[in-house]
Enzyme design. Structure first.
Site, PDB file in Angstrom:
ATOM      1  N   LYS A 130       2.246   2.837   8.107  1.00 27.53           N
ATOM      2  CA  LYS A 130       2.966   3.989   9.150  1.00 27.53           C
ATOM      3  C   LYS A 130       1.960   3.971  10.186  1.00 27.53           C
ATOM      4  O   LYS A 130       2.893   4.309  11.431  1.00 27.53           O
ATOM      5  CB  LYS A 130       2.495   5.269   8.363  1.00 27.53           C
ATOM      6  CG  LYS A 130       3.458   5.400   6.995  1.00 27.53           C
ATOM      7  CD  LYS A 130       3.311   6.593   6.460  1.00 27.53           C
ATOM      8  CE  LYS A 130       4.282   6.665   4.911  1.00 27.53           C
ATOM      9  NZ  LYS A 130       3.803   7.760   3.748  1.00 27.53           N
ATOM     10  N   TYR A 188      11.216  -0.548   5.513  1.00 28.86           N
ATOM     11  CA  TYR A 188      10.184   0.274   5.244  1.00 28.86           C
ATOM     12  C   TYR A 188       9.377  -0.337   4.117  1.00 28.86           C
ATOM     13  O   TYR A 188       8.360  -0.237   3.664  1.00 28.86           O
ATOM     14  CB  TYR A 188      10.898   1.644   5.199  1.00 28.86           C
ATOM     15  CG  TYR A 188       9.665   2.545   4.592  1.00 28.86           C
ATOM     16  CD1 TYR A 188       8.783   3.305   5.471  1.00 28.86           C
ATOM     17  CD2 TYR A 188       9.680   3.255   3.206  1.00 28.86           C
ATOM     18  CE1 TYR A 188       7.593   3.957   4.883  1.00 28.86           C
ATOM     19  CE2 TYR A 188       8.716   4.033   2.599  1.00 28.86           C
ATOM     20  CZ  TYR A 188       7.683   4.286   3.537  1.00 28.86           C
ATOM     21  OH  TYR A 188       6.587   5.127   3.046  1.00 28.86           O
ATOM     22  N   SER A 199       1.203   2.900   2.748  1.00 25.85           N
ATOM     23  CA  SER A 199       1.330   3.942   3.866  1.00 25.85           C
ATOM     24  C   SER A 199       0.617   3.537   5.183  1.00 25.85           C
ATOM     25  O   SER A 199       0.778   4.174   6.225  1.00 25.85           O
ATOM     26  CB  SER A 199       0.925   5.491   3.603  1.00 25.85           C
ATOM     27  OG  SER A 199       2.042   5.943   2.769  1.00 25.85           O
ATOM     28  N   TYR A 222      -2.750  12.741   3.970  1.00 23.41           N
ATOM     29  CA  TYR A 222      -1.738  13.524   3.612  1.00 23.41           C
ATOM     30  C   TYR A 222      -2.354  15.122   3.472  1.00 23.41           C
ATOM     31  O   TYR A 222      -2.857  15.583   4.086  1.00 23.41           O
ATOM     32  CB  TYR A 222      -1.349  13.009   1.901  1.00 23.41           C
ATOM     33  CG  TYR A 222      -1.098  11.719   2.102  1.00 23.41           C
ATOM     34  CD1 TYR A 222      -0.393  10.771   2.581  1.00 23.41           C
ATOM     35  CD2 TYR A 222      -1.781  10.714   1.023  1.00 23.41           C
ATOM     36  CE1 TYR A 222       0.159   9.573   2.654  1.00 23.41           C
ATOM     37  CE2 TYR A 222      -1.704   9.535   1.016  1.00 23.41           C
ATOM     38  CZ  TYR A 222      -0.729   8.948   1.674  1.00 23.41           C
ATOM     39  OH  TYR A 222      -0.660   7.611   1.749  1.00 23.41           O
ATOM     40  N   VAL A 241      -1.106   4.040  -1.088  1.00 18.03           N
ATOM     41  CA  VAL A 241      -1.155   3.962  -2.423  1.00 18.03           C
ATOM     42  C   VAL A 241      -1.520   2.711  -3.116  1.00 18.03           C
ATOM     43  O   VAL A 241      -1.636   2.653  -4.193  1.00 18.03           O
ATOM     44  CB  VAL A 241       0.110   4.718  -3.161  1.00 18.03           C
ATOM     45  CG1 VAL A 241       0.366   6.062  -2.700  1.00 18.03           C
ATOM     46  CG2 VAL A 241       1.395   3.810  -2.643  1.00 18.03           C
TER      47      VAL A 241
END
Ligand code: GLN
Length: 303
Positions: free
Chosen positions: A65, A188, A62, A239, A257
């Site tokens: 991102k 992705y 992530s 998150y 992760v």
């Protein structure tokens, strides 16, 4: 001196690994040794400090991102970008699709999977071009032309990523996501499987801390882009733990992760931490302990 301190912080937090688990919903990630633990810090002058497994490669997951966000902002400008993806934190987990289904609502922010999938769709180019632009940008800002992606992790997620597939098709059905769903997901998954080290993350953090000092073409100024990315990392980067993290660590950060945490302190430092055992939010459990200690011991809390 500083490296000695980093070693001590590692020593102090290593025991936390036992309380976490490596991600196993992506089967290839379940094979990662949970015992790795490493830190790197890059100061504003570019000096690098490191300790532990700072040179071990892991998948960026992530943390990609924020790279996607920078490219999508460059390609689209902030007004258009934020007409497609929200800018609010959420108390839901990173792979939620609940509110979108309930309220036809655009994704809360670019740091949850739904927002990140739309972000990838907004990067200009076909699927190969998008991925090449993402990996080239990472190589450039990490100052590491040797960065590649992990084919096994990429394929593992591609074959098992049904939740992300569900999120993407739901968004497509509601008119929130445009383009070829499988192509967007492919990019992705591949961007998430790019391999970095704690040193690479520290350098990317430093690039943002320095307000993105490169001649980057696009529809947003670098300074403005750095401000947006840093704000969104602060409010959404960890998150549904971002609020507590801000209160206890107080450093803009983004986790993945794969066990990485990238942190950035405006005009001061970039930090990369790696330890693959995760807590229930999907954040590195020892990584969080390390960030708390770094913040306290080096007086880094920006608030
Ligand atoms: N590739 C992962 C996923 O989409 C990234 C999630 C994460 O790092 N939180 O599930």
């Amino acid at each position: 001196m500083l490296e000695k301190k980093l070693e001590n912080i590692i020593k102090k937090n290593r025991h936390l690994i036992k309380e976490g688990h490596v991600a196993d919903y992506i089967p290839a990630l379940s094979k990662v040794d949970p015992n790795y633990i490493g830190i790197s810090i890059s100061d504003i002058d570019g000096n690098i400090y490191k300790a532990g497994d700072y040179n071990t490669k892991f998948t960026i997951q992530s943390i990609s991102k924020i790279i996607g966000l920078m490219l999508a902002l460059k390609d689209n400008g902030e007004d258009y970008y934020f007409s497609k993806v929200g800018c609010e934190p959420t108390d839901e987990p990173f792979n939620t699709l609940y509110k979108m289904d309930l309220k036809n609502q655009k994704p809360a922010n670019p740091m949850i999977n739904s927002g990140a999938i739309i972000t990838t769709s907004l990067i200009k180019g076909n699927k190969e071009e998008k991925f090449n632009r993402i990996i080239e940008f990472i190589r450039l800002i990490a100052e590491n032309p040797g960065i590649t992606y992990n084919e096994e992790v990429y394929l593992s997620e591609k074959y098992t990523g049904d939740k992300n597939r569900a999120i993407a098709y739901l968004m497509k059905s509601k008119g929130l996501l445009e383009g070829e769903v499988e192509d967007i997901l492919d990019t992705y998954f591949k961007q998430c499987s790019i391999e970095v080290t704690a040193v690479d993350l520290a350098k990317i953090g430093l690039f943002i801390a320095r307000r993105c000092p490169l001649d980057l073409e696009g529809r947003i100024e670098n300074e403005r882009m750095a401000a947006i990315v840093t704000a969104i990392m602060t409010t959404c980067g960890m998150y549904d733990f971002s609020g507590q993290y801000a209160a206890t660590v107080g450093i803009p950060s983004k986790s993945g992760v794969g066990g990485g945490i990238l942190a950035t302190i405006p005009n001061k430092l970039g930090i990369g931490v790696f330890s693959p055992a995760l807590d229930k939010f999907g954040n590195s459990i020892a990584g969080y302990g390390i960030m708390k200690d770094l913040s306290r011991e080096l007086n880094l809390n920006i608030f």
